[in-house]
Design a protein around this motif. Sequence first.
Motif, PDB file in Angstrom:
ATOM      1  N   LEU A 153      63.706 -16.985  37.050  1.00 26.32           N
ATOM      2  CA  LEU A 153      63.835 -17.973  35.866  1.00 26.32           C
ATOM      3  C   LEU A 153      63.257 -19.535  36.286  1.00 26.32           C
ATOM      4  O   LEU A 153      62.697 -19.976  35.398  1.00 26.32           O
ATOM      5  CB  LEU A 153      65.238 -18.195  35.443  1.00 26.32           C
ATOM      6  N   LYS A 154      64.089 -19.936  37.096  1.00 27.76           N
ATOM      7  CA  LYS A 154      63.773 -20.686  38.575  1.00 27.76           C
ATOM      8  C   LYS A 154      62.314 -20.904  38.343  1.00 27.76           C
ATOM      9  O   LYS A 154      61.577 -22.379  38.085  1.00 27.76           O
ATOM     10  CB  LYS A 154      64.710 -20.772  39.453  1.00 27.76           C
ATOM     11  N   GLU A 155      61.600 -20.529  38.714  1.00 28.72           N
ATOM     12  CA  GLU A 155      59.889 -20.023  39.237  1.00 28.72           C
ATOM     13  C   GLU A 155      59.207 -20.226  38.284  1.00 28.72           C
ATOM     14  O   GLU A 155      58.206 -21.418  37.842  1.00 28.72           O
ATOM     15  CB  GLU A 155      60.179 -19.102  40.087  1.00 28.72           C
ATOM     16  N   ALA A 156      60.195 -19.808  36.716  1.00 26.29           N
ATOM     17  CA  ALA A 156      59.531 -20.020  35.745  1.00 26.29           C
ATOM     18  C   ALA A 156      59.499 -21.232  34.852  1.00 26.29           C
ATOM     19  O   ALA A 156      58.034 -21.895  34.887  1.00 26.29           O
ATOM     20  CB  ALA A 156      59.785 -19.049  34.915  1.00 26.29           C
ATOM     21  N   ARG A 157      60.623 -21.775  35.205  1.00 22.32           N
ATOM     22  CA  ARG A 157      60.346 -23.364  34.783  1.00 22.32           C
ATOM     23  C   ARG A 157      60.190 -24.351  35.127  1.00 22.32           C
ATOM     24  O   ARG A 157      59.378 -25.427  35.290  1.00 22.32           O
ATOM     25  CB  ARG A 157      62.368 -23.921  34.797  1.00 22.32           C
TER      26      ARG A 157
ATOM     27  N   SER B 145      56.580 -22.221  25.169  1.00 16.86           N
ATOM     28  CA  SER B 145      56.826 -21.473  26.364  1.00 16.86           C
ATOM     29  C   SER B 145      58.188 -21.606  26.924  1.00 16.86           C
ATOM     30  O   SER B 145      59.719 -20.783  26.918  1.00 16.86           O
ATOM     31  CB  SER B 145      55.653 -20.511  27.048  1.00 16.86           C
ATOM     32  N   TRP B 146      58.876 -22.977  27.585  1.00 16.78           N
ATOM     33  CA  TRP B 146      59.191 -23.243  28.085  1.00 16.78           C
ATOM     34  C   TRP B 146      60.699 -23.190  27.196  1.00 16.78           C
ATOM     35  O   TRP B 146      61.614 -22.391  27.550  1.00 16.78           O
ATOM     36  CB  TRP B 146      59.288 -23.998  28.398  1.00 16.78           C
TER      37      TRP B 146
ATOM     38  N   GLN C 147      57.177 -26.937  33.956  1.00 13.28           N
ATOM     39  CA  GLN C 147      57.547 -27.789  34.384  1.00 13.28           C
ATOM     40  C   GLN C 147      56.064 -28.677  34.909  1.00 13.28           C
ATOM     41  O   GLN C 147      55.117 -29.552  34.423  1.00 13.28           O
ATOM     42  CB  GLN C 147      58.003 -28.525  34.969  1.00 13.28           C
ATOM     43  N   ARG C 148      55.186 -27.866  35.299  1.00 19.97           N
ATOM     44  CA  ARG C 148      53.930 -28.280  35.961  1.00 19.97           C
ATOM     45  C   ARG C 148      52.567 -28.212  35.465  1.00 19.97           C
ATOM     46  O   ARG C 148      52.193 -28.475  35.453  1.00 19.97           O
ATOM     47  CB  ARG C 148      53.500 -27.357  37.813  1.00 19.97           C
ATOM     48  N   GLY C 149      53.317 -27.292  34.271  1.00 18.20           N
ATOM     49  CA  GLY C 149      51.749 -27.230  33.472  1.00 18.20           C
ATOM     50  C   GLY C 149      52.219 -28.303  32.595  1.00 18.20           C
ATOM     51  O   GLY C 149      51.006 -29.320  32.213  1.00 18.20           O
ATOM     52  N   ILE C 150      52.936 -29.175  32.149  1.00 15.68           N
ATOM     53  CA  ILE C 150      53.428 -30.409  31.150  1.00 15.68           C
ATOM     54  C   ILE C 150      52.703 -31.460  32.204  1.00 15.68           C
ATOM     55  O   ILE C 150      52.270 -32.440  31.548  1.00 15.68           O
ATOM     56  CB  ILE C 150      54.938 -30.208  30.968  1.00 15.68           C
ATOM     57  N   GLU C 151      53.476 -31.499  33.406  1.00 11.62           N
ATOM     58  CA  GLU C 151      52.800 -32.540  34.001  1.00 11.62           C
ATOM     59  C   GLU C 151      51.510 -33.349  34.072  1.00 11.62           C
ATOM     60  O   GLU C 151      50.496 -33.962  33.922  1.00 11.62           O
ATOM     61  CB  GLU C 151      53.250 -32.613  35.627  1.00 11.62           C
TER      62      GLU C 151
ATOM     63  N   LEU D 225      47.222 -21.300  32.394  1.00 17.08           N
ATOM     64  CA  LEU D 225      47.380 -20.395  33.163  1.00 17.08           C
ATOM     65  C   LEU D 225      48.118 -20.811  34.125  1.00 17.08           C
ATOM     66  O   LEU D 225      49.403 -20.385  34.308  1.00 17.08           O
ATOM     67  CB  LEU D 225      46.088 -21.204  34.805  1.00 17.08           C
ATOM     68  N   TRP D 226      49.467 -22.451  33.954  1.00 17.01           N
ATOM     69  CA  TRP D 226      50.458 -23.007  34.049  1.00 17.01           C
ATOM     70  C   TRP D 226      51.896 -21.553  33.357  1.00 17.01           C
ATOM     71  O   TRP D 226      52.648 -21.479  33.892  1.00 17.01           O
ATOM     72  CB  TRP D 226      50.753 -24.049  34.510  1.00 17.01           C
ATOM     73  N   GLN D 227      50.749 -21.556  31.757  1.00 18.35           N
ATOM     74  CA  GLN D 227      51.881 -21.474  31.019  1.00 18.35           C
ATOM     75  C   GLN D 227      52.109 -19.830  31.323  1.00 18.35           C
ATOM     76  O   GLN D 227      52.988 -18.810  31.312  1.00 18.35           O
ATOM     77  CB  GLN D 227      51.528 -21.638  29.807  1.00 18.35           C
TER      78      GLN D 227
END
Length: 711
Positions: free
Chosen positions: A389-393, A412-413, A397-401, A375-377
């Motif tokens: 792009l800032k919001e995408a990154r 994707s990042w 990042q939250r998805g990875i955390e 979902l984060w992805q």
Amino acid sequence: VDPWEKSGWLRWAKVEEARGGAGRARGVLERSLKYVGKNVVVLRALAMLEAREGNHEMARKVFKAAAAIETEKRFRPKTMQAWGLHEANLGNYKVASAIYRRATELAPDDASIWRAIGELESKAGNPEKAREAHKQAVALQPSDPRLWYSWAHCELTAGDAIRAEQLFIQAATMGATPDLAFSPRQTQDVLRVRATALRDAAQLAFRAGRFSRCAEMLEEALAETPADADLWRQLAEVHGRGKNAEAARAVYQRGVKAGMAKGSRAKLYHWWGLAERKAGNKDGARDCFERATKLDPGYMSVWLSYALLEKDARDFSKASALLRRAARRAVTTNIQAPFLFLSWGKLAEMSMGDASLARKIYKKGIQLSPANGTLWQALGMLEERQGFLKEARASFQRGIETDPYSTGNYQSWGLLEARQRRFTEAIELFEKGYEKSPADAGLLTSWALVEGRARGNVSRGREIFERAVSADPNHSGSWHAWGSLELGAGNPEKARQLYLRAAEVDKLNPVPYHALGTLEVVHGTVESARQFFQKALECDPEHALSYQSLALLEDESGQGEDAARLLFEEGNRQCPSSEISQAWALFEARKGSKDRAKQILADAIAIWPAAVALYHSSAMLAWKEGDLDTARVMFGRGAAAAPGESAVVYTAWGAMETERGQVDKARELFRRGIAVDPSHKECWQAYAKMERNAGDEQRAMELERAMSVLL
């Protein structure tokens, strides 16, 4: 009353995990250790909880503690089995193998451990070792159908379908009470495995064209487990082959009267609805889906199928309303259904053109499943398409955390950074993802393409492709992508071999056959190209790209406009997509039917409002006809539809303004295009050409140097 009894704590932890998530379950299990001590069963449950949550280092630590107790007290090594399976699922085959071998030292006559070793060796691509381990297992417990069933799947993985079918049948004929004592629950498991083995043997018979034998085996399985909805579905598919909807319908009518539980009956109505939808009976499908949702309102998959039916009927509002009802149910009953929110968000953005609604949907799904990396992805990819792009990154990042072992966010990042020509950052992300999941062939494929195609380091791309196909030899996409890299590097024969390998490992995938057809077109072998495109459509009658390619091939090979037009119409009917509509419109425009081309594009834009290419083609048609105001409107709508994909629009728009002498406007548009996609070579070239023609040679050279360094 009795805090020293472990079973109560284990049941409580299960309830808390289902109700409130892993944190509360962890608290229960950790608290239980104060009473039951270092109990191996509780420790194993805690380790498996950590594994499910992706806390792999902590899981290993707890598995190790539980395994030490098993070893010391000479218990049956259940923990080692669970630990080995966990490592195998992460692709750590050598570690898993070492754990299993330790387990055999503790319990050399435990057939389940030998089965686990066989399954591990099969995953690792060692069929002979897998066979030897399974032989050892069945020698120890020859009456256990689960062992024969596992062996059959290993043979299937090795490509021996005949041997696999024989083993499935062997599993199905084993006694329900084998040569060891089974608990009532295990006995039910054995009965289920026997029925499943018959089902899988029937599938192989179906693939071999032995339809009568297939139906016989399914009827045998249903005699043992008449409430098995999946068996009824498979029997309906056998009788319904060749578009025989009436025969399939008769099976489903028998099935829903078979006395199964409400949930199973809901599943059967769901599958029945899918069959009616495939047969073109939309009203019948709706009726089945309605019945299923009433029988089991918490069955999320049927809500999704119902919504997709309405989406196909172009009733996006009703589709969205159905998904909203399902989501409300998921939220109120705490059902984890991230796929529901993923599909709803995609519908909102791609079909309804409402990126803001899609963003809200993804965030609602995240509230319900905060640890779901997918979902984060999806949210990150939405933000990238919208140019944020800032919001995408931040989303990646939250998805990875929250889900560090779900490598989709790394992938994707990394691709985002590669598109921005930030290759150092992209490679770092791919490497981190690879560390988390060395067996993720999809991640490795993206990394290889960035190295080989975007950076031009073909040899490095090949090295990473080698890793990908070694990690998962059956990942068709890796073989296909490698072929595309070789084709781009001027090695068509190597590309052909890789495409054929991709087709070999996934015979039902149309993509490799389409690629082979395209390769034959380049070489001018029309008949071979036609055969490959037709093979792709046999694999998937809804493969839009093959309809498109076949239509253009027929036109260019002299079969005529009518033959091509029929294929476009058939493709648009079988698998409507923005790509096939665009290709059809451009075909009509080339043939002089510009009004028809405009209408096709207008209809397609109404269906796919977020498809940038449709606006681009519409604007280009208007430009060629001299209708600059309409062209500007369509370019503007295209840039707004998906800002992150709009570089092609800004490039063409800038070229049009350049032609009209609007240099300042063109300059602004080219800058926007480069800001959206710094790797868009055509935009750089058009910008430099404009500055040169405007008399600013120095600025043109600066742009060309910047492009050279960047690309």
